[in-house]
Write a protein that holds these residues in place. Structure first.
Motif, PDB file in Angstrom:
ATOM      1  N   LEU A   1       0.835  -1.201   0.000  1.00 38.63           N
ATOM      2  CA  LEU A   1       0.000   0.000   0.000  1.00 38.63           C
ATOM      3  C   LEU A   1       0.867   1.247   0.000  1.00 38.63           C
ATOM      4  O   LEU A   1       0.589   2.211  -0.717  1.00 38.63           O
ATOM      5  CB  LEU A   1      -0.932  -0.021   1.215  1.00 38.63           C
ATOM      6  N   PHE A   2       1.938   1.225   0.804  1.00 37.94           N
ATOM      7  CA  PHE A   2       2.856   2.358   0.845  1.00 37.94           C
ATOM      8  C   PHE A   2       3.474   2.595  -0.535  1.00 37.94           C
ATOM      9  O   PHE A   2       3.550   3.722  -1.002  1.00 37.94           O
ATOM     10  CB  PHE A   2       3.953   2.110   1.896  1.00 37.94           C
ATOM     11  N   ASP A   3       3.960   1.543  -1.160  1.00 34.01           N
ATOM     12  CA  ASP A   3       4.557   1.663  -2.500  1.00 34.01           C
ATOM     13  C   ASP A   3       3.536   2.223  -3.502  1.00 34.01           C
ATOM     14  O   ASP A   3       3.876   3.055  -4.357  1.00 34.01           O
ATOM     15  CB  ASP A   3       5.074   0.315  -2.995  1.00 34.01           C
ATOM     16  N   MET A   4       2.266   1.789  -3.385  1.00 33.04           N
ATOM     17  CA  MET A   4       1.235   2.260  -4.309  1.00 33.04           C
ATOM     18  C   MET A   4       1.049   3.775  -4.148  1.00 33.04           C
ATOM     19  O   MET A   4       0.991   4.512  -5.146  1.00 33.04           O
ATOM     20  CB  MET A   4      -0.098   1.548  -4.029  1.00 33.04           C
ATOM     21  N   VAL A   5       0.985   4.234  -2.882  1.00 27.97           N
ATOM     22  CA  VAL A   5       0.806   5.668  -2.643  1.00 27.97           C
ATOM     23  C   VAL A   5       2.067   6.410  -3.046  1.00 27.97           C
ATOM     24  O   VAL A   5       2.001   7.497  -3.639  1.00 27.97           O
ATOM     25  CB  VAL A   5       0.437   5.933  -1.159  1.00 27.97           C
ATOM     26  N   ASP A   6       3.233   5.864  -2.739  1.00 30.64           N
ATOM     27  CA  ASP A   6       4.498   6.517  -3.033  1.00 30.64           C
ATOM     28  C   ASP A   6       4.712   6.670  -4.537  1.00 30.64           C
ATOM     29  O   ASP A   6       5.233   7.683  -4.997  1.00 30.64           O
ATOM     30  CB  ASP A   6       5.640   5.711  -2.405  1.00 30.64           C
ATOM     31  N   GLU A   7       4.296   5.688  -5.298  1.00 34.52           N
ATOM     32  CA  GLU A   7       4.513   5.704  -6.744  1.00 34.52           C
ATOM     33  C   GLU A   7       3.351   6.357  -7.506  1.00 34.52           C
ATOM     34  O   GLU A   7       3.387   6.491  -8.736  1.00 34.52           O
ATOM     35  CB  GLU A   7       4.730   4.282  -7.246  1.00 34.52           C
ATOM     36  N   ALA A   8       2.310   6.753  -6.816  1.00 39.37           N
ATOM     37  CA  ALA A   8       1.124   7.334  -7.477  1.00 39.37           C
ATOM     38  C   ALA A   8       1.477   8.669  -8.104  1.00 39.37           C
ATOM     39  O   ALA A   8       2.355   9.395  -7.645  1.00 39.37           O
ATOM     40  CB  ALA A   8       0.010   7.497  -6.446  1.00 39.37           C
ATOM     41  N   LYS A   9       0.742   8.992  -9.128  1.00 41.88           N
ATOM     42  CA  LYS A   9       0.973  10.243  -9.849  1.00 41.88           C
ATOM     43  C   LYS A   9       0.275  11.369  -9.117  1.00 41.88           C
ATOM     44  O   LYS A   9      -0.810  11.176  -8.534  1.00 41.88           O
ATOM     45  CB  LYS A   9       0.439  10.145 -11.278  1.00 41.88           C
ATOM     46  N   ASN A  10       0.925  12.528  -9.113  1.00 43.57           N
ATOM     47  CA  ASN A  10       0.326  13.704  -8.474  1.00 43.57           C
ATOM     48  C   ASN A  10      -0.903  14.157  -9.262  1.00 43.57           C
ATOM     49  O   ASN A  10      -0.965  14.055 -10.484  1.00 43.57           O
ATOM     50  CB  ASN A  10       1.328  14.859  -8.418  1.00 43.57           C
ATOM     51  N   VAL A  11      -1.840  14.732  -8.517  1.00 41.29           N
ATOM     52  CA  VAL A  11      -3.020  15.322  -9.135  1.00 41.29           C
ATOM     53  C   VAL A  11      -2.558  16.627  -9.766  1.00 41.29           C
ATOM     54  O   VAL A  11      -1.758  17.354  -9.157  1.00 41.29           O
ATOM     55  CB  VAL A  11      -4.109  15.570  -8.052  1.00 41.29           C
ATOM     56  N   PRO A  12      -3.061  16.935 -10.932  1.00 44.29           N
ATOM     57  CA  PRO A  12      -2.599  18.173 -11.559  1.00 44.29           C
ATOM     58  C   PRO A  12      -2.860  19.380 -10.659  1.00 44.29           C
ATOM     59  O   PRO A  12      -3.867  19.480  -9.984  1.00 44.29           O
ATOM     60  CB  PRO A  12      -3.411  18.268 -12.844  1.00 44.29           C
ATOM     61  N   LEU A  13      -1.915  20.222 -10.601  1.00 49.32           N
ATOM     62  CA  LEU A  13      -1.925  21.465  -9.849  1.00 49.32           C
ATOM     63  C   LEU A  13      -1.934  21.243  -8.331  1.00 49.32           C
ATOM     64  O   LEU A  13      -2.356  22.094  -7.571  1.00 49.32           O
ATOM     65  CB  LEU A  13      -3.111  22.358 -10.251  1.00 49.32           C
ATOM     66  N   SER A  14      -1.486  20.079  -7.855  1.00 53.57           N
ATOM     67  CA  SER A  14      -1.416  19.813  -6.415  1.00 53.57           C
ATOM     68  C   SER A  14      -0.179  18.977  -6.130  1.00 53.57           C
ATOM     69  O   SER A  14       0.090  17.999  -6.817  1.00 53.57           O
ATOM     70  CB  SER A  14      -2.663  19.076  -5.964  1.00 53.57           C
ATOM     71  N   SER A  15       0.545  19.391  -5.106  1.00 56.15           N
ATOM     72  CA  SER A  15       1.757  18.637  -4.801  1.00 56.15           C
ATOM     73  C   SER A  15       1.532  17.633  -3.665  1.00 56.15           C
ATOM     74  O   SER A  15       2.322  16.735  -3.457  1.00 56.15           O
ATOM     75  CB  SER A  15       2.888  19.591  -4.413  1.00 56.15           C
ATOM     76  N   ASP A  16       0.443  17.762  -2.928  1.00 55.84           N
ATOM     77  CA  ASP A  16       0.241  16.856  -1.806  1.00 55.84           C
ATOM     78  C   ASP A  16      -0.890  15.859  -2.050  1.00 55.84           C
ATOM     79  O   ASP A  16      -1.237  15.091  -1.184  1.00 55.84           O
ATOM     80  CB  ASP A  16      -0.038  17.646  -0.523  1.00 55.84           C
ATOM     81  N   ARG A  17      -1.422  15.823  -3.262  1.00 51.30           N
ATOM     82  CA  ARG A  17      -2.465  14.859  -3.590  1.00 51.30           C
ATOM     83  C   ARG A  17      -1.978  13.997  -4.744  1.00 51.30           C
ATOM     84  O   ARG A  17      -1.215  14.432  -5.585  1.00 51.30           O
ATOM     85  CB  ARG A  17      -3.729  15.579  -4.007  1.00 51.30           C
ATOM     86  N   CYS A  18      -2.496  12.757  -4.712  1.00 48.65           N
ATOM     87  CA  CYS A  18      -2.101  11.830  -5.779  1.00 48.65           C
ATOM     88  C   CYS A  18      -3.296  10.996  -6.191  1.00 48.65           C
ATOM     89  O   CYS A  18      -4.298  10.947  -5.496  1.00 48.65           O
ATOM     90  CB  CYS A  18      -0.946  10.964  -5.334  1.00 48.65           C
ATOM     91  N   MET A  19      -3.111  10.278  -7.299  1.00 46.02           N
ATOM     92  CA  MET A  19      -4.177   9.412  -7.796  1.00 46.02           C
ATOM     93  C   MET A  19      -3.711   7.976  -7.702  1.00 46.02           C
ATOM     94  O   MET A  19      -2.610   7.643  -8.135  1.00 46.02           O
ATOM     95  CB  MET A  19      -4.496   9.763  -9.249  1.00 46.02           C
ATOM     96  N   ILE A  20      -4.555   7.155  -7.092  1.00 45.74           N
ATOM     97  CA  ILE A  20      -4.250   5.713  -7.011  1.00 45.74           C
ATOM     98  C   ILE A  20      -5.472   4.945  -7.480  1.00 45.74           C
ATOM     99  O   ILE A  20      -6.585   5.487  -7.532  1.00 45.74           O
ATOM    100  CB  ILE A  20      -3.876   5.294  -5.573  1.00 45.74           C
TER     101      ILE A  20
END
Length: 174
Positions: free
Chosen positions: A12-31
């Protein structure tokens, strides 16, 4: 599929760590929501097993600690008993040595006393013997003197046939 909670959490950590950032946001990602939810479900499913095993380990640990404490207490009691026994044996040995020393001293004192008594007895016996011999010697000297006196008084006229004067013991007793 992963077997342990740690491994599932790592995934789960690897999935979040490797997830792509949401456009125009540095602290959100897409999984992938389904994949993340599956991992969380697997983790939840593993928790009871892991917790159960952890409880067993803890119980086993508690039993082991209790057993070790009982064994340590038994060893301590045995050591105390052994120490008491050794102390008792040492006390008895010390008392025996003291008694032996006392007996040796008494025997040496008695030996000295017996030796002194024997020396006194021998000295007394030798003194009495010496006195008896001196008295006997004086009697012999007196008897010889009387014999000479008697012999010289009879020498004037009455010599026996052998030419020697004869001693008259009856006259000597007066």
């Amino acid at each position: 599929m992963a077997s342990g909670v740690e491994e599932l959490l790592d995934m789960l950590f690897d999935m979040v760590d490797e997830a792509k950032n949401v456009p125009l946001s540095s602290d959100r990602c897409m999984i992938e929501r389904d994949r993340a939810l599956d991992l969380i479900d697997d983790i939840r499913a593993q928790f009871p097993v892991e917790l159960s095993e952890a409880k067993k380990v803890m119980a086993s640990r508690a039993d082991l600690i209790a057993s070790a404490k009982r064994e340590a207490e038994a060893i301590r009691r045995q050591a105390e008993e052994k120490a008491k026994q050794v102390l008792s044996e040492e006390t008895i040995l010390l008392q025996a040595k003291q008694r032996a020393n006392e007996l040796m001293q008494q025997a040496e004192d008695r030996s000295r006393e017996l030796k002194r008594s024997a020396n006194e007895y021998c000295e007394d016996a030798l003194r009495r013997t010496e006195e008896a011999v001196a008295e006997a010697y004086n009697e012999i000297k007196q008897s010889r003197a009387r014999f000479r006196a008697a012999a010289s008084s009879t020498a004037g006229g009455q010599a026996p046939s052998g030419g020697r004067p004869m001693y008259d013991a009856a006259a000597d007793e007066d």
